[in-house]
Design a protein around this motif. Sequence first.
Motif, PDB file in Angstrom:
ATOM      1  N   GLY A  87       0.809  -1.220   0.000  1.00 51.90           N
ATOM      2  CA  GLY A  87       0.000   0.000   0.000  1.00 51.90           C
ATOM      3  C   GLY A  87       0.835   1.260   0.000  1.00 51.90           C
ATOM      4  N   SER A 133      -1.782  10.695   2.080  1.00 51.92           N
ATOM      5  CA  SER A 133      -2.571   9.574   1.582  1.00 51.92           C
ATOM      6  C   SER A 133      -2.265   8.297   2.356  1.00 51.92           C
ATOM      7  N   ASP A 134      -0.980   8.073   2.652  1.00 55.13           N
ATOM      8  CA  ASP A 134      -0.601   6.861   3.385  1.00 55.13           C
ATOM      9  C   ASP A 134      -1.106   6.909   4.815  1.00 55.13           C
ATOM     10  N   ARG A 137      -4.719   5.979   4.722  1.00 55.49           N
ATOM     11  CA  ARG A 137      -4.859   4.526   4.536  1.00 55.49           C
ATOM     12  C   ARG A 137      -4.606   3.783   5.843  1.00 55.49           C
ATOM     13  N   ASN A 141      -7.132   1.469   8.038  1.00 53.02           N
ATOM     14  CA  ASN A 141      -6.775   0.096   8.426  1.00 53.02           C
ATOM     15  C   ASN A 141      -6.885  -0.097   9.932  1.00 53.02           C
TER      16      ASN A 141
END
Length: 228
Positions: A87, A133-134, A137, A141
């Motif tokens: 990812g 963005s990470d 994410r 999660n």
Amino acid sequence: MSSDGHSDANSKVDHAMVYVVDDDESMRDAVGMLLRSVGLAVETFGSAQEFLAYDMPDVPSCLILDVRLKGQSGLAVQEQITASQLGLPIVFMTAHGDIAMTVKAMKAGAKDFLAKPFRDQDMLDAVAHALASDEERREANRSVADLRRCYESLTTREREVMAFVVAGLMNKQIAGELGLSEITVKIHRGQAMRKMGARSLADFVLKAEALGIKPPPGTATPVRSSRS
């Protein structure tokens, strides 16, 4: 120690990390210096193999990747990263990019594609966007992981009731499906909602859907009612 021999006090950072992969030493050093100048932790690599063998810390990260590497293209590396489900957001840079290459990279999930020579600010903006963005994410999660832990605390019967609630059944209908009294179903549903941290029935259903919980096979889905 980075792959270029630079000593970085960043191997155990608890904040963002940026990886730079380029077989042009002067370019990766320049990019590394630019990113460090704004306080970012950086690791640089001369090949994709070195990067892929690196034990990455579990922090928000992004990869700046040259599209043309000796022995392996950056697009091939992108495919490997996608297949590994890391990812990791990727910002491509190239001196030889063309429209087809850019389209392929972006369709495969690249966050940006910068043509050399690029403006420093363009690189910094691209990295900031990729790191944000990470982090999003990772937060998503974590939220799903928290929901999964809550779901694991439910009894078998509470999970059954939850699945029927997802199908839109009211307590009376669920009671008929499970051969229970309506009050027993109401108790199970209340306990399940409490364990899942659901603020309302709608929130309960959304949490179930986020976990991929499906209605029991063969269950007709009626129009959902707010009444129980």
